[in-house]
Enzyme design. Structure first.
Site, mmCIF file in Angstrom:
data_model
loop_
_atom_site.group_PDB
_atom_site.id
_atom_site.type_symbol
_atom_site.label_atom_id
_atom_site.label_comp_id
_atom_site.label_asym_id
_atom_site.label_seq_id
_atom_site.Cartn_x
_atom_site.Cartn_y
_atom_site.Cartn_z
ATOM 1 N N ARG A 44 20.173 -16.787 4.191
ATOM 2 C CA ARG A 44 19.778 -15.942 3.066
ATOM 3 C C ARG A 44 20.645 -14.687 3.086
ATOM 4 N NH1 ARG A 44 19.368 -12.065 5.901
ATOM 5 N NH2 ARG A 44 18.669 -10.937 4.083
ATOM 6 N N GLY A 45 20.479 -13.852 2.040
ATOM 7 C CA GLY A 45 21.374 -12.707 1.866
ATOM 8 C C GLY A 45 22.458 -13.142 0.890
ATOM 9 N N ALA A 46 22.719 -12.297 -0.118
ATOM 10 C CA ALA A 46 23.570 -12.724 -1.236
ATOM 11 C C ALA A 46 24.944 -13.257 -0.806
ATOM 12 C CB ALA A 46 23.696 -11.580 -2.234
ATOM 13 N N ARG A 87 18.583 -20.725 -5.793
ATOM 14 C CA ARG A 87 18.108 -19.338 -5.917
ATOM 15 C C ARG A 87 18.750 -18.732 -7.162
ATOM 16 N NH1 ARG A 87 17.435 -15.861 -0.716
ATOM 17 N NH2 ARG A 87 15.711 -15.136 -2.024
ATOM 18 N N GLN A 194 12.325 -9.632 6.427
ATOM 19 C CA GLN A 194 13.743 -9.651 6.826
ATOM 20 C C GLN A 194 14.091 -8.404 7.648
ATOM 21 O OE1 GLN A 194 12.644 -10.312 3.758
ATOM 22 N NE2 GLN A 194 13.908 -11.799 2.686
ATOM 23 N N ASP A 235 21.816 -7.883 -4.740
ATOM 24 C CA ASP A 235 21.947 -9.318 -5.010
ATOM 25 C C ASP A 235 22.665 -9.593 -6.313
ATOM 26 O OD1 ASP A 235 19.522 -9.075 -3.109
ATOM 27 O OD2 ASP A 235 20.226 -11.148 -2.991
ATOM 28 N N ASN A 245 17.808 -6.038 -6.097
ATOM 29 C CA ASN A 245 17.796 -6.204 -4.636
ATOM 30 C C ASN A 245 16.363 -6.553 -4.240
ATOM 31 O OD1 ASN A 245 19.198 -6.105 -2.074
ATOM 32 N ND2 ASN A 245 18.037 -4.256 -1.619
ATOM 33 N N LYS A 246 16.163 -6.777 -2.959
ATOM 34 C CA LYS A 246 14.854 -7.212 -2.459
ATOM 35 C C LYS A 246 13.719 -6.388 -3.039
ATOM 36 C CE LYS A 246 14.208 -10.007 -0.377
ATOM 37 N NZ LYS A 246 13.898 -11.267 -1.128
HETATM 38 O O1 MRU Z 1 15.715 -13.036 -0.149
HETATM 39 P P1 MRU Z 1 16.894 -12.591 0.649
HETATM 40 O O2 MRU Z 1 16.586 -12.381 2.083
HETATM 41 O O3 MRU Z 1 18.085 -13.488 0.433
HETATM 42 O O4 MRU Z 1 17.263 -11.168 0.025
HETATM 43 C C1 MRU Z 1 18.360 -10.484 0.547
HETATM 44 C C2 MRU Z 1 18.524 -9.131 -0.007
HETATM 45 O O5 MRU Z 1 17.812 -8.703 -0.879
HETATM 46 C C3 MRU Z 1 19.676 -8.323 0.512
HETATM 47 O O6 MRU Z 1 19.383 -6.966 0.474
HETATM 48 C C4 MRU Z 1 20.904 -8.588 -0.377
HETATM 49 O O7 MRU Z 1 21.155 -9.956 -0.468
HETATM 50 C C5 MRU Z 1 22.109 -7.905 0.123
HETATM 51 S S1 MRU Z 1 22.699 -8.745 1.566
HETATM 52 C C6 MRU Z 1 24.140 -8.090 2.030
#
Ligand code: MRU
Length: 347
Positions: A44-46, A87, A194, A235, A245-246
């Site tokens: 996970r993470g963009a 996603r 996370q 994201d 973002n999250k």
């Molecule tokens: O749902 P996730 O864990 O994929 O969400 C991730 C985030 O929101 C991060 O802040 C974002 O992807 C930036 S990662 C460098």
């Protein structure tokens, strides 16, 4: 420790759902394994899901069997759809699949083995390019960090979430390596934690001082004057600078603004979506209600109770002090089309 690694026609992914208590790799032999790993947040993470999807696309070319009928092109289209549907908010996923499709078009008439090798090289290229840009982001970003700083961060933006260095957390790592005296406040980041599970783990491994807080403690910290700056990732960033973002990021942006505290967003150009003008157009992924009803599999409320679970929120650009990208530190007014479309990305 590699977050993802290609080995013997397989993609190995560090299973992030098991961290911090177990470090195990998941072996993906089929592109559908990669798609499933992305939807279940094993990766996970963009930026990381972009890189994983690129390898997933290459894997599909290896999975394709000529003797089963159907063309490679159709097979890759199906794989692209399935990987892309996992996603919806992080645009890096679509961006990486578009890059892979472009790579395919340049060799589509070549023998199958050559196509496969070319696609694997393209995925490796995306991976290494993203990593290189993350280091640039970290260099630019560290110039914004004072010699002594208490930094509030959110979710996980480190090596785990990216191609291997990090965006916001990559900046923290670089600033720490430069000898700056840094303390990080890590928000746990409900519903799937996370921050508590991944960011705390990464900071602990790197020996960077941190304190874990629950998400509702941020206001207290601002009132106590305990936060020098907020630094987090994105994201998807719209052309006008609104960004997703999250879930919970917007709360922090409002708090930072009220308290006159710098609010920085770090992301590579693969996170910027110039096709959309504002944050209104960013799709928000709604996830399984069980994520809210439970904590690490333990039911914490009434079984089956009604739940809302948007995985991201959108913060308006007016609340962003600066974006930190591979092009440098971008301050308002944000005209991202001018910077990223007209000048071209540094790839
Ligand atoms: O749902 P996730 O864990 O994929 O969400 C991730 C985030 O929101 C991060 O802040 C974002 O992807 C930036 S990662 C460098």
């Amino acid at each position: 420790m590699d977050v993802l690694r290609w080995e013997n026609r397989q993609l190995l992914l560090l299973d992030q759902t098991l961290l911090p208590h177990r470090t195990e790799y998941l072996t993906c032999t089929h592109y559908r394994d990669v798609a499933e790993a992305i939807s279940l947040l094993r990766v996970r993470g963009a930026p990381a899901i972009g890189v994983a999807a690129a390898y997933g696309y290459a894997l599909a070319a290896f999975n394709y069997q000529e003797d089963r009928g159907g063309s490679l092109e159709d097979y890759l289209k199906k794989a692209t759809r399935e990987l892309g549907d996992t996603r919806s908010t992080a645009v890096n996923l679509r961006w990486a699949l578009e890059q892979m499709d472009r790579a395919y078009r340049t060799v589509k008439d070549k023998p199958l083995d050559e196509v496969r090798e070319h696609l694997l090289e393209a995925a490796r290229g995306i991976h290494m390019d993203e990593l290189r840009l993350e280091k640039r982001i970290a260099d630019f970003g560290s110039s914004l960090i004072p010699k002594r700083a208490r930094i509030l961060t959110y979710c996980n933006t480190g090596a785990l979430a990216t191609a291997g260095w990090g965006t916001a957390l990559g900046i923290v790592r670089t600033a720490h390596d430069q000898g700056k005296d840094i303390e990080v406040y890590v928000s746990e980041t409900r519903p799937v934690l996370q921050g508590a599970r991944l960011t705390a783990w990464e900071l602990q491994q790197a020996g960077i001082p941190y304190k874990l807080i629950t998400d509702n403690m941020a206001g207290y910290l601002f009132r106590q004057n305990e936060v020098d700056l907020v630094l987090l990732g994105a994201d998807r960033i719209a052309a006008n600078g609104d960004f997703a973002n999250k879930i919970g990021t917007y709360n922090l942006a409002v708090l930072a603004n009220f308290h006159d505290c710098p609010f920085y967003v770090a992301a590579p150009s693969s996170t910027i979506d110039l096709k959309i003008d504002t944050g209104e157009e960013i799709p928000i992924e709604m996830r399984d209600p069980q994520e809210v009803r439970t904590v690490r599999g333990h039911l914490i409320t009434i079984e089956g109770c009604p739940v809302l679970n948007p995985s991201f929120d959108v913060t308006p650009h007016q609340l962003v002090s600066a974006f930190i990208t591979e092009k440098g530190v971008i301050k308002p007014p944000y005209d991202l089309v001018k910077i990223f479309a007209e000048e071209g990305a540094d790839r």
